[in-house]
Design a protein around this motif. Structure first.
Motif, short mmCIF file in Angstrom:
data_model
loop_
_atom_site.label_atom_id
_atom_site.label_comp_id
_atom_site.label_asym_id
_atom_site.label_seq_id
_atom_site.Cartn_x
_atom_site.Cartn_y
_atom_site.Cartn_z
N ASN A 1 0.84 -1.20 0.00
CA ASN A 1 0.00 0.00 0.00
C ASN A 1 0.89 1.26 0.00
O ASN A 1 1.82 1.35 0.79
CB ASN A 1 -0.89 0.00 1.25
N HIS B 1 -7.19 9.70 -3.32
CA HIS B 1 -6.09 8.87 -2.81
C HIS B 1 -6.28 7.41 -3.23
O HIS B 1 -5.32 6.74 -3.62
CB HIS B 1 -6.03 8.97 -1.28
N ALA C 1 2.08 3.80 6.56
CA ALA C 1 2.54 2.65 7.34
C ALA C 1 3.74 1.99 6.67
O ALA C 1 4.72 1.63 7.33
CB ALA C 1 1.40 1.64 7.52
N LEU D 1 -6.89 5.69 4.44
CA LEU D 1 -7.15 5.85 5.87
C LEU D 1 -6.75 7.23 6.36
O LEU D 1 -7.54 7.93 7.00
CB LEU D 1 -6.40 4.75 6.65
O1 LIG Z 1 -4.71 4.25 3.91
P1 LIG Z 1 -3.48 4.94 3.43
O2 LIG Z 1 -3.14 4.62 2.03
O3 LIG Z 1 -3.50 6.38 3.76
O4 LIG Z 1 -2.31 4.35 4.30
C1 LIG Z 1 -2.38 4.52 5.69
C2 LIG Z 1 -1.70 3.41 6.34
O5 LIG Z 1 -0.53 3.12 5.71
C3 LIG Z 1 -2.61 2.19 6.38
O6 LIG Z 1 -2.26 1.36 7.41
#
Ligand SMILES: O=P(O)(O)OC[C@H](O)CO
Length: 200
Positions: A36, A91, A40, A105
């Motif tokens: 991803n 996103h 994180a 997220l």
């Molecule tokens: O959801 P995102 O792509 O903003 O990634 C947020 C964190 O990495 C998800 O755990």
């Protein structure tokens, strides 16, 4: 004007800060963990300082456009629905990554912070923390798998509706919540439908 602002919000959301910060320090976070392009994996590959930078930037791309729209315009509640969902959608389906963006997220936290004066985002953070704690206690181990994190993200968003019901939030908030939930379900579909036996 709404269409223009929606496109602008989508563009803000589509800026893949965590991924780009990774590239600047010669790390391709798409090859880390679950792949991803979010904070994180930046954290995992480059440490907490860069990870926090990714969290803040990905948060702000949801928070800043909504904050300014709410401050500077007199748009009605239902007109805010596409504007609020646009950064989250941006996103998740960023054209900068060939429409294969992240799980949305951090940007969701930014949007809910601006929309609900931080309350909805805080409630979501508390729900996620409690879900993680509960699962860790059940599994008797410290860290969760990315599949478990993904499932918690969706379950947490589902439970967030209770906060909005309890707080008597207006109807348009529920439509934004529902759109956010659908995007999170789609982006976490592999975690949701992965066999639990694989992860235990
Ligand atoms: O959801 P995102 O792509 O903003 O990634 C947020 C964190 O990495 C998800 O755990």
């Amino acid at each position: 004007m709404i269409i223009l602002l929606t496109v602008l919000c989508f563009f803000c959301g589509s800026l893949m800060f965590s991924y780009w910060v990774g590239l600047m320090i010669h790390k391709n976070i798409r090859t880390i963990g679950d792949g991803n392009p979010g904070a994180a994996n930046l954290w995992k590959s480059a440490g907490y300082k860069f990870g926090l930078l990714g969290v803040v930037l990905d948060f702000l791309k949801g928070y800043i456009p909504l904050f300014f729209i709410l401050s500077a315009t007199n748009l009605t509640n239902y007109q805010l629905i596409p504007l609020a969902l646009a950064p989250i959608f941006g996103h998740a389906f960023s054209p900068f990554l060939k429409c294969n963006g992240g799980k949305s997220l951090a940007v969701s936290f930014g949007v809910w912070s601006a929309l609900t004066d931080w309350r909805g985002a805080l409630a979501y953070a508390i729900i996620l923390a409690l879900l993680s704690l509960l699962l860790q206690l059940m599994k008797r181990r410290k860290s969760l798998t990315s599949e478990e994190d993904g499932r918690n993200t969706v379950i947490g968003m589902l439970l967030l509706v209770l906060f909005f019901i309890y707080g008597n939030y207006p109807n348009f908030i529920f439509w934004i919540w529902f759109g956010n939930l659908l995007i999170l379900i789609y982006k976490n579909k592999q975690s949701l439908f992965a066999s639990t036996s694989q992860n235990s």
